[in-house]
Scaffold this motif. Structure first.
Motif, PDB file in Angstrom:
ATOM      1  N   CYS A   9       0.823  -1.213   0.000  1.00 26.77           N
ATOM      2  CA  CYS A   9       0.000   0.000   0.000  1.00 26.77           C
ATOM      3  C   CYS A   9       0.852   1.257   0.000  1.00 26.77           C
ATOM      4  O   CYS A   9       0.473   2.281  -0.585  1.00 26.77           O
ATOM      5  N   ALA A  65       1.808   1.725  -3.490  1.00 24.23           N
ATOM      6  CA  ALA A  65       0.654   2.096  -4.306  1.00 24.23           C
ATOM      7  C   ALA A  65       0.087   3.460  -3.929  1.00 24.23           C
ATOM      8  O   ALA A  65      -0.708   4.030  -4.684  1.00 24.23           O
ATOM      9  N   ALA A 108       0.008  -7.960  -4.472  1.00 23.80           N
ATOM     10  CA  ALA A 108      -0.116  -6.728  -5.256  1.00 23.80           C
ATOM     11  C   ALA A 108      -0.979  -6.972  -6.488  1.00 23.80           C
ATOM     12  O   ALA A 108      -1.770  -6.103  -6.900  1.00 23.80           O
ATOM     13  N   GLY A 163      -4.550  -5.250  -7.430  1.00 27.31           N
ATOM     14  CA  GLY A 163      -4.864  -4.704  -8.749  1.00 27.31           C
ATOM     15  C   GLY A 163      -6.278  -5.030  -9.183  1.00 27.31           C
ATOM     16  O   GLY A 163      -6.975  -4.190  -9.776  1.00 27.31           O
ATOM     17  N   GLN A 191      -8.498  -2.650  -7.262  1.00 21.40           N
ATOM     18  CA  GLN A 191      -8.369  -1.282  -7.758  1.00 21.40           C
ATOM     19  C   GLN A 191      -9.046  -1.103  -9.118  1.00 21.40           C
ATOM     20  O   GLN A 191      -9.588  -0.042  -9.416  1.00 21.40           O
ATOM     21  N   TYR A 242      -0.644  -3.755 -13.085  1.00 18.01           N
ATOM     22  CA  TYR A 242      -0.789  -2.885 -11.912  1.00 18.01           C
ATOM     23  C   TYR A 242       0.343  -3.132 -10.920  1.00 18.01           C
ATOM     24  O   TYR A 242       0.949  -2.185 -10.399  1.00 18.01           O
ATOM     25  N   ILE A 251       3.314  -0.273  -9.747  1.00 13.45           N
ATOM     26  CA  ILE A 251       3.601   0.235  -8.410  1.00 13.45           C
ATOM     27  C   ILE A 251       4.977  -0.227  -7.917  1.00 13.45           C
ATOM     28  O   ILE A 251       5.331  -0.017  -6.753  1.00 13.45           O
TER      29      ILE A 251
END
Length: 298
Positions: free
Chosen positions: A104, A107, A154, A158, A161, A245, A249
């Motif tokens: 996080c 991101a 992660a 994605g 998100q 994604y 990041i």
């Protein structure tokens, strides 16, 4: 979004047919708001037209309500339970939270609104559910390093998100409604078979059975099957997008390491397995991830 719209249309037609049958077998009723709309718009409909309008409206409202309810905590809690998710133990929680905090931070998002789970399903896997739930299987947690877990989690972030999991829960809720209608037709056909030996009545039963059977096959083969294959294609695009994604990041190398480890235990899939899979070939994903990572340093 495309998959969500197609799912709505297909199941709207399925539910519409059921309401049409119900209205034909019962006293015709009219929905007040539609009556007011018709008068305001100057629309004059026959009784059959009013029946169709009622059925279309009711089918749409039912599906919309189910999709809205899928966004609620109750449905998402149910999906977590169905997928054998549990709250992590204290040690598991500390490790997962530490890993997720790093994700996080990279991101630039608030980690507080996300919930992490352990999953009892076999195999090395992780998945996201609904608005903010991410789960990892016990074996993935035990055999993967922090870096590998970070990359895989992660990827799951994605999906959240990109709203993939939100659309998925909404699609599932609408598909359940459509499946209930098909099951209802199947039960009617099964029950009618009990009375098929009664003279004269068996002719009516044969007609009704044929009517419902045609609808069942039509829904399953000509409507749901193309939708099923379309969703497979869209799902693979979502997997690539979630991989991207993670790379964007700054966790592409970690994701590559995690997926590479998973690929070592994968068996070669047949053409049919590849065709029906919701995920692209891991080798193809690794190749794209490597290109993302390399492009970042050019």
């Amino acid at each position: 979004m495309i998959g969500l719209i197609l799912t709505f249309i297909v199941n709207w037609i399925i539910v519409f047919t059921l309401f049409q049958v119900i209205q034909m077998l019962t006293t015709t009723f009219h929905i007040g708001i539609l009556h007011v709309w018709n008068e305001w718009a100057g629309i004059v409909l026959s009784e059959s037209g009013k029946m169709e309008q009622n059925s279309l409206f009711l089918a749409a409202i039912l599906l919309i309500i189910s999709a809205v309810l899928s966004r609620g905590s109750v449905m998402q809690y149910f999906l977590c339970k169905v997928n054998q998710c549990r709250r992590p133990g204290e040690e598991e929680k500390l490790r997962l939270r530490r890993i997720f905090t790093n994700i996080c931070r990279k991101a630039g998002i608030d980690e507080g609104k996300y919930r992490l789970y352990m999953c009892a399903m076999p195999g090395w896997n992780a998945f996201a559910i609904g608005n903010n739930h991410i789960a990892v299987t016990t074996s993935l947690y035990e055999y993967f390093s922090d870096r590998e877990l970070m990359g895989i989690m992660a990827h799951e972030l994605g999906h959240i998100q990109h709203k993939d999991t939100v659309y998925l829960t909404m699609k599932l809720s609408m598909e359940w409604i459509g499946q209930l209608v098909i099951r209802f037709y199947s039960i009617v056909v099964l029950v009618l078979q009990i009375f098929r030996f009664i003279p004269v009545l068996n002719i009516f039963i044969a007609f009704v059975t044929l009517f419902f059977s045609i609808q069942i096959y039509f829904f399953q083969i000509f409507m749901q099957l193309p939708l099923w294959f379309t969703e497979r294609f869209l799902s693979r695009r979502q997997e690539y997008a979630a991989d991207q994604y993670a790379c964007e990041i700054g966790l592409g190398e970690e994701l590559y390491e995690g997926l590479y480890k998973i690929s070592l235990r994968e068996e070669r899939r047949s053409f049919f397995q590849r065709l029906t899979s919701t995920h692209p070939e891991t080798k193809s994903r690794l190749k794209k991830i490597r290109s993302y990572v390399e492009a970042k340093y050019i």
